[in-house]
Structures are given as C-alpha cells and as structure tokens.
Design a protein around this motif. Structure first.
Motif, PDB file in Angstrom:
ATOM      1  N   ASP A   1       3.074   5.296   2.257  1.00 56.63           N
ATOM      2  CA  ASP A   1       3.914   4.211   2.774  1.00 56.63           C
ATOM      3  C   ASP A   1       3.690   3.997   4.270  1.00 56.63           C
ATOM      4  OD1 ASP A   1       5.037   3.925   0.236  1.00 56.63           O
ATOM      5  OD2 ASP A   1       6.604   5.375   0.670  1.00 56.63           O
ATOM      6  N   GLY A   2       2.449   4.180   4.709  1.00 56.69           N
ATOM      7  CA  GLY A   2       2.107   3.949   6.104  1.00 56.69           C
ATOM      8  C   GLY A   2       2.455   5.090   7.035  1.00 56.69           C
ATOM      9  N   ARG A   3       3.004   6.175   6.491  1.00 60.98           N
ATOM     10  CA  ARG A   3       3.406   7.313   7.320  1.00 60.98           C
ATOM     11  C   ARG A   3       2.456   8.479   7.089  1.00 60.98           C
ATOM     12  NH1 ARG A   3       7.751  11.241   6.255  1.00 60.98           N
ATOM     13  NH2 ARG A   3       8.011  10.131   4.283  1.00 60.98           N
TER      14      ARG A   3
ATOM     15  N   GLU B   1       0.839  -1.190   0.000  1.00 62.20           N
ATOM     16  CA  GLU B   1       0.000   0.000   0.000  1.00 62.20           C
ATOM     17  C   GLU B   1       0.879   1.247   0.000  1.00 62.20           C
ATOM     18  OE1 GLU B   1      -3.907   0.348   2.302  1.00 62.20           O
ATOM     19  OE2 GLU B   1      -2.476   1.497   3.512  1.00 62.20           O
ATOM     20  N   VAL B   2       0.734   2.064  -1.019  1.00 60.51           N
ATOM     21  CA  VAL B   2       1.558   3.257  -1.129  1.00 60.51           C
ATOM     22  C   VAL B   2       0.797   4.500  -0.692  1.00 60.51           C
ATOM     23  CG1 VAL B   2       1.022   3.542  -3.592  1.00 60.51           C
ATOM     24  CG2 VAL B   2       3.062   4.599  -2.663  1.00 60.51           C
ATOM     25  N   LEU B   3      -0.523   4.532  -0.911  1.00 61.64           N
ATOM     26  CA  LEU B   3      -1.326   5.696  -0.537  1.00 61.64           C
ATOM     27  C   LEU B   3      -2.600   5.238   0.148  1.00 61.64           C
ATOM     28  CD1 LEU B   3      -2.090   8.787  -0.777  1.00 61.64           C
ATOM     29  CD2 LEU B   3      -3.211   8.163  -2.927  1.00 61.64           C
ATOM     30  N   ARG B   4      -2.927   5.915   1.239  1.00 61.76           N
ATOM     31  CA  ARG B   4      -4.205   5.684   1.924  1.00 61.76           C
ATOM     32  C   ARG B   4      -4.737   7.027   2.415  1.00 61.76           C
ATOM     33  NH1 ARG B   4      -7.505   2.156   5.003  1.00 61.76           N
ATOM     34  NH2 ARG B   4      -6.465   0.422   3.980  1.00 61.76           N
ATOM     35  N   VAL B   5      -6.004   7.278   2.159  1.00 57.05           N
ATOM     36  CA  VAL B   5      -6.690   8.390   2.811  1.00 57.05           C
ATOM     37  C   VAL B   5      -7.720   7.786   3.744  1.00 57.05           C
ATOM     38  CG1 VAL B   5      -6.285   9.956   0.882  1.00 57.05           C
ATOM     39  CG2 VAL B   5      -8.410   8.686   0.958  1.00 57.05           C
ATOM     40  N   GLU B   6      -7.779   8.300   4.963  1.00 60.65           N
ATOM     41  CA  GLU B   6      -8.646   7.723   5.984  1.00 60.65           C
ATOM     42  C   GLU B   6      -9.605   8.770   6.519  1.00 60.65           C
ATOM     43  OE1 GLU B   6      -6.419   5.997   9.163  1.00 60.65           O
ATOM     44  OE2 GLU B   6      -5.982   4.158   8.049  1.00 60.65           O
ATOM     45  N   ARG B   7     -10.894   8.489   6.392  1.00 62.99           N
ATOM     46  CA  ARG B   7     -11.976   9.269   7.000  1.00 62.99           C
ATOM     47  C   ARG B   7     -11.865  10.751   6.648  1.00 62.99           C
ATOM     48  NH1 ARG B   7     -13.911   6.968  12.685  1.00 62.99           N
ATOM     49  NH2 ARG B   7     -15.804   7.805  11.709  1.00 62.99           N
ATOM     50  N   ILE B   8     -11.611  11.008   5.374  1.00 60.09           N
ATOM     51  CA  ILE B   8     -11.451  12.381   4.883  1.00 60.09           C
ATOM     52  C   ILE B   8     -12.826  13.035   4.716  1.00 60.09           C
ATOM     53  CG2 ILE B   8     -10.797  13.758   2.871  1.00 60.09           C
ATOM     54  CD1 ILE B   8      -8.391  12.955   4.416  1.00 60.09           C
ATOM     55  N   SER B   9     -12.957  14.237   5.257  1.00 61.96           N
ATOM     56  CA  SER B   9     -14.171  15.036   5.058  1.00 61.96           C
ATOM     57  C   SER B   9     -13.775  16.430   4.616  1.00 61.96           C
ATOM     58  CB  SER B   9     -15.003  15.114   6.351  1.00 61.96           C
ATOM     59  OG  SER B   9     -15.504  13.839   6.709  1.00 61.96           O
ATOM     60  N   LYS B  10     -14.643  17.047   3.815  1.00 61.66           N
ATOM     61  CA  LYS B  10     -14.371  18.397   3.331  1.00 61.66           C
ATOM     62  C   LYS B  10     -15.688  19.115   3.080  1.00 61.66           C
ATOM     63  CE  LYS B  10     -11.833  21.807   1.763  1.00 61.66           C
ATOM     64  NZ  LYS B  10     -10.919  22.562   2.652  1.00 61.66           N
ATOM     65  N   ARG B  11     -15.788  20.333   3.648  1.00 63.75           N
ATOM     66  CA  ARG B  11     -16.958  21.163   3.444  1.00 63.75           C
ATOM     67  C   ARG B  11     -16.546  22.471   2.783  1.00 63.75           C
ATOM     68  NH1 ARG B  11     -21.602  20.012   6.279  1.00 63.75           N
ATOM     69  NH2 ARG B  11     -22.205  22.209   6.151  1.00 63.75           N
ATOM     70  N   PHE B  12     -17.442  23.010   1.971  1.00 63.21           N
ATOM     71  CA  PHE B  12     -17.293  24.338   1.412  1.00 63.21           C
ATOM     72  C   PHE B  12     -18.546  25.125   1.827  1.00 63.21           C
ATOM     73  CE2 PHE B  12     -14.900  21.551  -1.415  1.00 63.21           C
ATOM     74  CZ  PHE B  12     -13.673  22.204  -1.467  1.00 63.21           C
ATOM     75  N   GLY B  13     -18.419  25.877   2.908  1.00 64.76           N
ATOM     76  CA  GLY B  13     -19.587  26.562   3.439  1.00 64.76           C
ATOM     77  C   GLY B  13     -20.634  25.549   3.857  1.00 64.76           C
TER      78      GLY B  13
END
Length: 255
Positions: free
Chosen positions: A74-76, A13-25
């Motif tokens: 890379d897990g970091r 696994e080279v890339l992981r995004v975990e529980r990402i949230s994003k709001r615009f207004g």
C-alpha cells in the motif's frame, strides 16, 4: 492475526518490490527485480525452472530477506521479518504441495491450525458450516465438506487450498504452479476459480507458472523472469504465447 489496514480501492497497487537482488554465495538468484500488482489484477509471473521464481516468492512471503531493494505494501515500505509477518499483512501463498492432510475431512483442512473451539472441544458444526459457506462463495463444488481430502480430485484439492488462503483475509495471493500435473478439465476448473477471484475486486493474484499457454487467458499482465531478471512486463492482451516463447528461445540462442 491479520494487521488491520484499510481495504484498498479496486485497481490500486497493493504490493510492489523494487530493485530486489539476492545472492546465495557465488550464485546471483535475483538481480534488480521490480514487480508490482494491483487489487483485482492477476499477474502472471512466468519463467523456466531456475529463473528465480521460487527465490522471489520466498522474499515476498518473508522467508528470505533480500540483499538489496525494498518491498512496499500500500505504498509503505515494509521490512518483512518472517512468513508470519507477511501473512499478518495479507500475503498468502498456495504451494504445489498444498499442505493438506489427506486423512482429514475438508472442513478440518480448511481450519487447519486455526480450529474453532469451545473450551477443550472442537466446534465441528460451526467449522462445517463456515467452510461450506466460504467454498460456496467462490463457486467451489465438492461432494461434502465432511469428505476426506484423499477422496477428491486434484482440481478440488487445489481449490480447497486456494479457498483456505483467501479465507484468511488475504490481500495478495501467490499461486505456485497451480496447474502442474493437471489435465485439461481440472486445469480449466482452477482457471475459472482464479477468474472468479479476480471479479471480487479486493484481491491481487500472482500466478507463477512455466507453461505459458495455460495461463495467458486468465492473466491481466505478464512478467517474464529470466536468469534472475524481469525482462518483459506487458498486458497479456498486448502479447502472445508465441512472443514469449521467442524471447525464451532467443535467451538460449545467446547463452
């Protein structure tokens, strides 16, 4: 300059995004998104327009910062500060506009903003040679690296933009709708190029698309993004276009 990291083993696994949230207004663009990709894998990130794909790309590439969640390479855990920071870690994106200059030859587009120089002079011969070698390594066939980009087909232009990104020591390559507005023949060329990139074993590819049938054969795994959430994550061999379309239709029936 790309930060020096040990190359990952194929399949790690080279890339992981975990529980990402994003709001615009008042608008929630992403909600608790988790996504991962491994070297030697092609991940299809699928979803209709407005599903949140562009926002997720911009977070992964350092353009936006998430409101919550984390990104691991890379897990970091890494806090991406900018697009340049993401690129230094090997995250490259080929957008739909390709960022090619029509009036310049292929080899100068290949080295755009990274030209080889000797004092005040451009090293044209070296750039031509290296561009031809890099294109040949991944099986891209064009008439000449000296040809102006405006004379090439859409598939050839897309291939040049992909090769340029890979040549920057990319480890994660995001392809934003690479088959948009292409006919079957040119689209087939790009799919074969993606398949060749997979066989290298040192690159993870995230293929962003809204036309499911075009990409299923080349993806190892698919994620479906709906209204800012990943609602489906499965190996492509264990699903079908019909199943994905049914999920989308069910979304609209309950909306």
């Amino acid at each position: 300059m790309t930060e020096q990291t040990d190359p990952p083993e194929p399949g790690t696994e080279v890339l992981r995004v975990e529980r990402i949230s994003k709001r615009f207004g008042p608008v929630t663009a992403l909600r608790d998104v988790t996504l991962s990709v491994r070297t030697g894998e092609v991940l299809g990130l699928l979803g209709d327009n407005g599903a949140g794909k562009s926002t997720l790309i911009k977070i992964v590439t350092g353009f936006h910062r998430p409101d919550s969640g984390r990104i691991l390479i890379d897990g970091r855990e890494i806090a991406l500060r900018s697009v340049a920071h993401a690129r230094s870690l090997g995250i490259e994106t080929v957008y739909q506009d390709l960022a090619l200059v029509d009036e310049l030859p292929v080899y100068l587009n290949f080295f755009l903003n990274k030209e080889l120089t000797a004092g005040p002079f451009l090293r044209h011969t070296a750039m031509r040679r290296r561009a031809a070698e890099a294109l040949g390594e991944i099986g891209i066939d064009i008439p000449s690296v000296g040809a102006e980009v405006r004379t090439l087909s859409g598939g050839q232009r897309q291939a040049i933009a992909v090769a340029r990104a890979v040549n920057t020591a990319a480890r994660v390559l995001l392809l934003d709708e690479p088959l948009a507005a292409m006919g079957a023949r040119e689209g087939g060329q790009i799919l074969r190029l993606i398949d060749r990139l997979r066989t290298r074993g040192d690159l993870a590819v995230i293929l962003i698309a809204h036309n499911y049938s075009q990409v299923m054969d080349v993806c190892d795994r698919v994620n479906l993004l709906q209204h800012g959430e990943i609602t489906f994550d499965r190996p492509s061999a264990e699903t079908s276009v019909a199943e994905l379309l049914e999920l989308v239709h069910a979304e609209y029936r309950t909306a």
